[in-house]
Design a protein around this motif. Structure first.
Motif, PDB file in Angstrom:
ATOM      1  N   THR A  58      -4.026   3.329  -2.360  1.00  0.00           N
ATOM      2  CA  THR A  58      -3.995   2.046  -1.742  1.00  0.00           C
ATOM      3  C   THR A  58      -5.296   1.187  -1.833  1.00  0.00           C
ATOM      4  O   THR A  58      -5.321   0.069  -2.346  1.00  0.00           O
ATOM      5  CB  THR A  58      -3.432   1.932  -0.535  1.00  0.00           C
ATOM      6  N   ARG A  61      -6.143   0.158  -5.280  1.00  0.00           N
ATOM      7  CA  ARG A  61      -5.177  -0.883  -5.697  1.00  0.00           C
ATOM      8  C   ARG A  61      -5.707  -2.207  -5.324  1.00  0.00           C
ATOM      9  O   ARG A  61      -5.553  -3.243  -5.921  1.00  0.00           O
ATOM     10  CB  ARG A  61      -3.864  -0.752  -5.485  1.00  0.00           C
ATOM     11  N   GLU A  62      -5.937  -1.998  -3.927  1.00  0.00           N
ATOM     12  CA  GLU A  62      -6.577  -3.390  -3.335  1.00  0.00           C
ATOM     13  C   GLU A  62      -7.759  -3.891  -4.009  1.00  0.00           C
ATOM     14  O   GLU A  62      -7.867  -5.067  -4.352  1.00  0.00           O
ATOM     15  CB  GLU A  62      -6.662  -3.069  -1.981  1.00  0.00           C
ATOM     16  N   GLN A  65      -7.830  -5.074  -7.769  1.00  0.00           N
ATOM     17  CA  GLN A  65      -7.503  -6.311  -7.957  1.00  0.00           C
ATOM     18  C   GLN A  65      -8.466  -7.457  -7.517  1.00  0.00           C
ATOM     19  O   GLN A  65      -8.650  -8.558  -8.314  1.00  0.00           O
ATOM     20  CB  GLN A  65      -6.093  -6.592  -7.274  1.00  0.00           C
ATOM     21  N   SER A 362      -2.051  -3.563   3.940  1.00  0.00           N
ATOM     22  CA  SER A 362      -3.175  -3.772   2.755  1.00  0.00           C
ATOM     23  C   SER A 362      -2.627  -4.746   1.809  1.00  0.00           C
ATOM     24  O   SER A 362      -1.445  -5.353   2.143  1.00  0.00           O
ATOM     25  CB  SER A 362      -3.057  -2.353   1.959  1.00  0.00           C
ATOM     26  N   GLU A 363      -3.513  -5.330   1.090  1.00  0.00           N
ATOM     27  CA  GLU A 363      -2.909  -6.307  -0.064  1.00  0.00           C
ATOM     28  C   GLU A 363      -1.965  -5.964  -0.818  1.00  0.00           C
ATOM     29  O   GLU A 363      -0.851  -6.702  -1.070  1.00  0.00           O
ATOM     30  CB  GLU A 363      -4.141  -6.854  -0.839  1.00  0.00           C
ATOM     31  N   PRO A 364      -1.737  -4.682  -1.454  1.00  0.00           N
ATOM     32  CA  PRO A 364      -0.463  -4.441  -2.141  1.00  0.00           C
ATOM     33  C   PRO A 364       0.842  -4.310  -1.199  1.00  0.00           C
ATOM     34  O   PRO A 364       1.694  -5.042  -1.676  1.00  0.00           O
ATOM     35  CB  PRO A 364      -0.685  -2.811  -2.693  1.00  0.00           C
ATOM     36  N   GLU A 365       0.671  -4.018   0.062  1.00  0.00           N
ATOM     37  CA  GLU A 365       1.697  -4.423   0.811  1.00  0.00           C
ATOM     38  C   GLU A 365       2.109  -5.834   1.027  1.00  0.00           C
ATOM     39  O   GLU A 365       3.170  -6.256   1.003  1.00  0.00           O
ATOM     40  CB  GLU A 365       1.461  -3.729   2.195  1.00  0.00           C
ATOM     41  N   ARG A 367       1.685  -8.197  -0.815  1.00  0.00           N
ATOM     42  CA  ARG A 367       2.301  -8.700  -1.995  1.00  0.00           C
ATOM     43  C   ARG A 367       3.702  -8.154  -2.106  1.00  0.00           C
ATOM     44  O   ARG A 367       4.462  -8.998  -2.357  1.00  0.00           O
ATOM     45  CB  ARG A 367       1.340  -8.302  -3.073  1.00  0.00           C
ATOM     46  N   PHE A 368       4.108  -6.975  -1.528  1.00  0.00           N
ATOM     47  CA  PHE A 368       5.225  -6.449  -1.727  1.00  0.00           C
ATOM     48  C   PHE A 368       6.227  -7.241  -0.764  1.00  0.00           C
ATOM     49  O   PHE A 368       7.239  -7.986  -1.125  1.00  0.00           O
ATOM     50  CB  PHE A 368       5.360  -4.978  -1.222  1.00  0.00           C
TER      51      PHE A 368
END
Ligand SMILES: C[S@@+](CC[C@H](N)C(=O)[O-])C[C@H]1O[C@@H](n2cnc3c(N)ncnc32)[C@H](O)[C@@H]1O
Length: 425
Positions: A58, A61-62, A65, A362-365, A367-368
């Motif tokens: 995670t 990924r954050e 990006q 987190s940022e991926p979350e 975004r989800f």
């Protein structure tokens, strides 16, 4: 992550996390991340012993990006965002609609000319679509003019439910997105279910979720899309199957309200051999419902409109990803229809996202969650909700329904919102 970190600091952090991830993967005997078809889906299992591994992934990924956006710079980043998004989509439309993926073998290559001849799309468009998709690691060109699958594009060949998921996004949701400005002009801020962009796109007054799920536009692909969502990542049914005390219900009866083709009930029936299930949905879903033969005495389909009174008295009523398709009053109405059938102590289990403040994830979350929230708002006039908003839905449905607790399995984007009926309250 702070807004003011330098390139070097972010890169150092990515490097440290990548080393840690790679070592942990090796220590667990898992395959290293790869784009190769032959390396399979490379999913990292759940469980406490994989926590650190998920945390490093995670973080990478954050940070990756952020690094990418930072080095791209504000002008190029802002300018390319919309045009790249549009044509990522047009490449996918060519690939899906003309089935370009079907003409590329999993264990070899095909030329652009061969793919074009078999698909009927001309060579120019075939090359454009596939080469654009290659920039997202969907297909690759091992030698000029020869196309092969990557692990991601191979899903289009190996997983029919993924093909349905893509078809649903492109055929049902994309027209709604394209009609959003028209919808705002026509309906303003209306939250009526049938004032959604799906209604404008398909010129229908029906409830948009019922309309799409009934296959009016697309046939049965919506059920496949939901099955795919139920077996991938944060929406995988296993989070819910393994992290709620289903044994509490002994050999009881569970109704899966608007359960689609029953994928969650089938997984539960497999894991809990005493429980019995009725999957309810619109008749169209019944046509595609089929439980494995060894479960058929414990799981059956019943056509039922959830806006009509519930005909079955059960120990629990599951509603997985249902209320988020609907605005508040319709959501309370769906729950209200269950009450006349409920015994004291019976439960409603809303299996839904519970939205958190952005700084808690987190940022991926982020975004989800923001993607699914926009998806619900645009396509259905539905809503992803916070805990307080879920409490309101339950309170407005019936004063005897109480939100008892919320269980959120690790890395699941669905929580179990447990609601109990107190007959004497
Ligand atoms: C987002 S899907 C969720 C399906 C399933 N619970 C799952 O998690 O895969 C919404 C479901 O609501 C069903 N639905 C829509 N309107 C309905 C209605 N009036 N009565 C019963 N089911 C309905 C659709 O057919 C679809 O299966």
């Amino acid at each position: 992550m702070s807004q003011s970190q330098s390139l070097k600091e972010i890169a150092a952090s990515i490097s440290a996390n990548a080393s840690s991830l790679s070592e942990l993967i090796e220590a667990k005997g898992l395959p290293q991340p790869s784009f190769s078809v032959s390396d399979g889906q490379q999913t990292i299992p759940d469980g406490k012993e994989f926590e650190q591994l998920h945390a490093s992934r995670t973080a990478i990924r954050e940070q990756a990006q952020i690094l990418l956006d930072l080095v791209t710079g504000p002008v190029e980043h802002a300018t390319t965002w919309s045009i790249y998004n549009n044509h990522d989509t047009s490449a996918l439309v060519f690939i899906y609609h003309c089935k370009l993926y079907q003409y590329i073998p999993l264990d070899g290559t095909a030329t652009f000319e061969e793919i074009a001849t078999k698909s009927g799309l001309d060579v120019h468009r075939t090359r454009l679509a596939l080469r654009h998709a290659m920039t997202r690691r969907f297909f690759y060109e091992p030698q000029p003019g020869h196309v092969a699958h990557t692990a991601a594009s191979a899903l289009l060949v190996k997983e029919p439910d993924f093909v349905d998921f893509l078809g649903h996004q492109l055929g049902d949701t994309l027209p709604a997105v394209a009609n959003l400005s028209k919808t705002i002009d026509k309906y303003g801020n209306s939250r009526e279910p049938n004032h959604s962009a799906t209604n404008v796109a398909f010129e229908t007054d029906e409830n948009p979720m019922s309309f799409i799920a009934a296959g009016a536009v697309s046939g049965p692909r919506f059920s496949g899309a939901m099955r795919w969502a139920g077996k991938t990542g944060s929406l995988d049914d296993s989070h819910i199957v393994e992290n709620y005390p289903w044994d509490d219900f002994g050999d009881g009866m569970i109704v899966d309200v608007a359960g689609g083709t029953g994928h969650l009930s089938i997984s539960l029936a497999q894991r809990y051999p005493k429980l019995k299930f009725i999957v309810q949905d619109l008749p169209q879903q019944g046509k595609e419902f089929s439980a494995p033969s060894h479960l058929q005495d414990r799981i059956q389909f019943m056509a039922h409109d959830m806006f009509q009174p519930q005909p079955v008295t059960a120990d629990a009523y599951i509603l997985r990803l249902i209320c988020h398709d609907w605005p508040d009053e319709a959501s309370s109405q769906i729950l209200r229809q269950l009450v006349p059938a409920m015994r004291d102590g019976a439960r409603i289990l809303l299996i839904e996202a519970v939205m958190l403040e952005p700084n808690r994830v987190s940022e991926p979350e982020r975004r989800f969650y923001s993607t699914t929230a926009l998806h619900m708002a645009v396509a259905y006039n539905g809503k992803e909700r916070t805990e307080a908003e879920w409490e309101n839905i339950v309170r407005n449905a019936d004063a005897r329904l109480k939100l008892n607790r919320i269980l959120t399995p690790r890395r699941s984007h669905c929580s179990v919102i447990e609601v109990v009926f107190h007959a004497g309250a």
